[in-house]
Design an enzyme around this catalytic site. Structure first.
Site, short mmCIF file in Angstrom:
data_model
loop_
_atom_site.label_atom_id
_atom_site.label_comp_id
_atom_site.label_asym_id
_atom_site.label_seq_id
_atom_site.Cartn_x
_atom_site.Cartn_y
_atom_site.Cartn_z
N VAL A 199 0.85 -1.20 0.00
CA VAL A 199 0.00 0.00 0.00
C VAL A 199 0.88 1.25 0.00
CG1 VAL A 199 -1.68 1.33 1.35
CG2 VAL A 199 -1.87 -1.17 1.21
N CYS A 200 0.47 2.25 -0.79
CA CYS A 200 1.11 3.57 -0.75
C CYS A 200 0.04 4.62 -0.90
CB CYS A 200 2.19 3.70 -1.84
SG CYS A 200 1.53 3.74 -3.51
N ALA A 201 0.42 5.86 -1.15
CA ALA A 201 -0.56 6.95 -1.21
C ALA A 201 -1.44 6.87 -2.45
CB ALA A 201 0.15 8.30 -1.15
N GLU A 259 -0.63 4.56 -5.46
CA GLU A 259 -0.43 3.23 -6.05
C GLU A 259 0.91 3.08 -6.75
OE1 GLU A 259 -2.08 2.52 -10.55
OE2 GLU A 259 -3.52 2.13 -8.97
N MET A 262 -4.05 4.77 -0.98
CA MET A 262 -4.87 5.23 0.14
C MET A 262 -5.92 6.24 -0.30
SD MET A 262 -4.09 3.53 2.82
CE MET A 262 -4.80 4.49 4.16
#
Length: 375
Positions: A72-74, A76, A100
């Site tokens: 997971v990141c901010a 993708e 996110m």
């Protein structure tokens, strides 16, 4: 090995079903600590993306051997790159599609009750942000309460069930998320209702929402009864629907109570908050099902992913409803205020119609958890 995209809906299903999975969050530590994908059976590892640019070898011993890893990141991009590196090392790996931001925007409709004359009540759960909104449906008509800015979810859902949106309500002027109420009302030619005490600075036309102005949905016996309940804001208004459900807005939650300070008036409004909770709500039936506008922790979700509880149960178990001494109540509320929501002043101005940021700016304004409760 291939890298699998996993949608926010798929992750939400895992969370609601309390499935066990491993999550590698590659955002910076402060972002991870502030707000993350939460669930009862999630194992976490937080390693910033920049620490993995030279390879993922150092974290391989920390990852499960026989379980898929969700990265997971901010937005993708970083998670895709890390997921591909892990895949090259033989790991079974997926990434959260849209990051996110997508997690923040996902809405899941859940039916929470049947109403008179075949009517239905739906709760839209924004699991990544903790926001809850509602649709009352009766005889081909629908009313929305506390809609988020993802307006298409509501209009598409109404179309799917064959209902026309005729009324849109906001329980108060929101400071933690951007309201989609006015936009939906304009698109559907519905009546947009807003408490006038919260609307003194708005730049658009609205229908004043005040106690005693019951609204009937679908020309049936289903009524939405406004109940003036200040404390979170000066205009905060709850609703009693079909004499069975209490939509409490940001005044009362399952495990907490509303905060009175988002207009900078905590000392002034904490008395209103106590009056609403300890007097006005106390006069209502214990059998009313409370449906709040937010949840704070995953434990508040029911097995089907909805959020609700009987009012009588909350009076017995919710700490915020059981502080007899008024001075102690004031101290508990004003002494436990969480950090202000991200960009809350800008969000208030947008909900007043004073500013019109573009879509990307709106997404940035809403990033992070909701912070409307005192726990």
């Amino acid at each position: 090995m291939s890298v699998n995209p996993m949608t926010a809906k798929e992750v939400a299903t895992k969370v609601v079903n309390k499935e066990s999975f491993f999550l590698l969050d590659v955002r910076n530590e402060d972002a991870f600590q502030d707000w993350k994908v939460e669930g009862e059976n999630i194992q976490y590892l937080n390693v910033p993306y920049f620490d993995l640019l030279d390879g993922v070898g150092e974290i391989l011993p920390k990852l499960p051997q026989d379980q898929e890893v969700l990265v997971v990141c901010a937005k993708e991009g970083s998670s895709i790159m890390v997921a591909e590196m892990l895949s090259e090392e033989g790991k079974t790996v997926a990434y959260l599609k849209g990051g996110m931001k997508a997690w923040s925007e996902h809405l899941e409709p859940v039916k929470v009750g049947d109403l008179k004359d075949g009517g239905e009540l739906f709760q839209f759960v924004r699991i990544g942000k903790g926001c809850l909104s509602y649709m009352v449906v009766s005889n081909g008509e629908a009313a929305l309460i506390d809609a988020t800015r993802m307006t298409g979810v509501y209009t598409d859902f109404a179309q799917e069930i064959g209902a026309i949106i005729t009324h849109v309500f906001d329980t108060h002027l929101h400071a933690d998320h951007i309201s989609g109420g006015r936009k939906i009302a304009e698109a559907t030619n519905a009546t947009y209702w807003l408490p006038p005490k919260d609307a003194q600075e708005v730049t658009f036309r609205y229908q004043p929402l005040e106690e005693g102005q019951d609204v009937t949905i679908g020309n049936t016996t289903i009524t939405i009864q406004p109940l003036y309940s200040p404390g979170h804001t000066i205009g905060s208004t709850s609703f009693i629907i079909d004499e069975s459900y209490l939509l409490s807005g940001d005044i009362l939650f399952i495990d907490s109570i509303g905060r009175p300070d988002l207009a900078g008036l905590a000392e002034d409004w904490v008395g209103d908050l106590r009056e609403t909770l300890y007097t006005r709500y106390k006069e209502l039936s214990d059998e009313l099902i409370v449906l709040p506008a937010h949840f704070m922790i995953m434990e508040e979700l029911n097995d089907d992913g909805s959020v609700s509880e009987k009012l009588g149960t909350l009076f017995a178990k919710n700490h915020g409803l059981n502080i007899e001494d008024e001075a102690a109540f004031r101290e508990m509320v004003t002494g436990n205020l969480p950090p202000q929501p991200n960009a809350y002043q800008e969000i208030r101005e947008m909900n007043m119609g004073k500013i019109s940021p573009d879509e990307e700016k709106q997404r940035e304004m809403e990033i992070g958890p909701n912070r409307c409760a005192v726990r």
